[in-house]
Design a protein around this motif. Structure first.
Motif: not given
Length: 84
Positions: A48-51, A60-61, A18-22
């Protein structure tokens, strides 16, 4: 429903890291929501808000995205009221 894992031609699951972030393109593909709908739901606390990853990049996680996938209608986050 968890994020799909690909299978090869013989039906065997292929290990997927899985990627760390999408990124936005991935989230649009996974959720089938438009960019405008995503931002509207983020503002409403229903997605969910983005990081922020630095510069203009955000993502996004997998955990946050999976929480929404598990219950899209019931997902909500507490939004702090603005103090003016």
């Amino acid at each position: 429903m968890p994020l799909a894992q690909p299978a090869d031609n013989y039906g065997r699951n292929i290990p997927m890291v899985a990627p760390a972030f999408f990124r936005m393109v991935d989230v649009i593909r996974i959720t089938a929501l438009s960019r405008a709908t995503l931002y509207r739901r983020i503002a409403e606390g229903k997605f969910p808000p983005p990081v922020h990853l630095g510069g203009r990049a955000c993502g996004w996680t997998p955990t946050a995205l999976q929480a929404w996938i598990d219950d899209p209608a019931g997902y909500s986050i507490a939004i702090a009221p603005l103090n003016t």
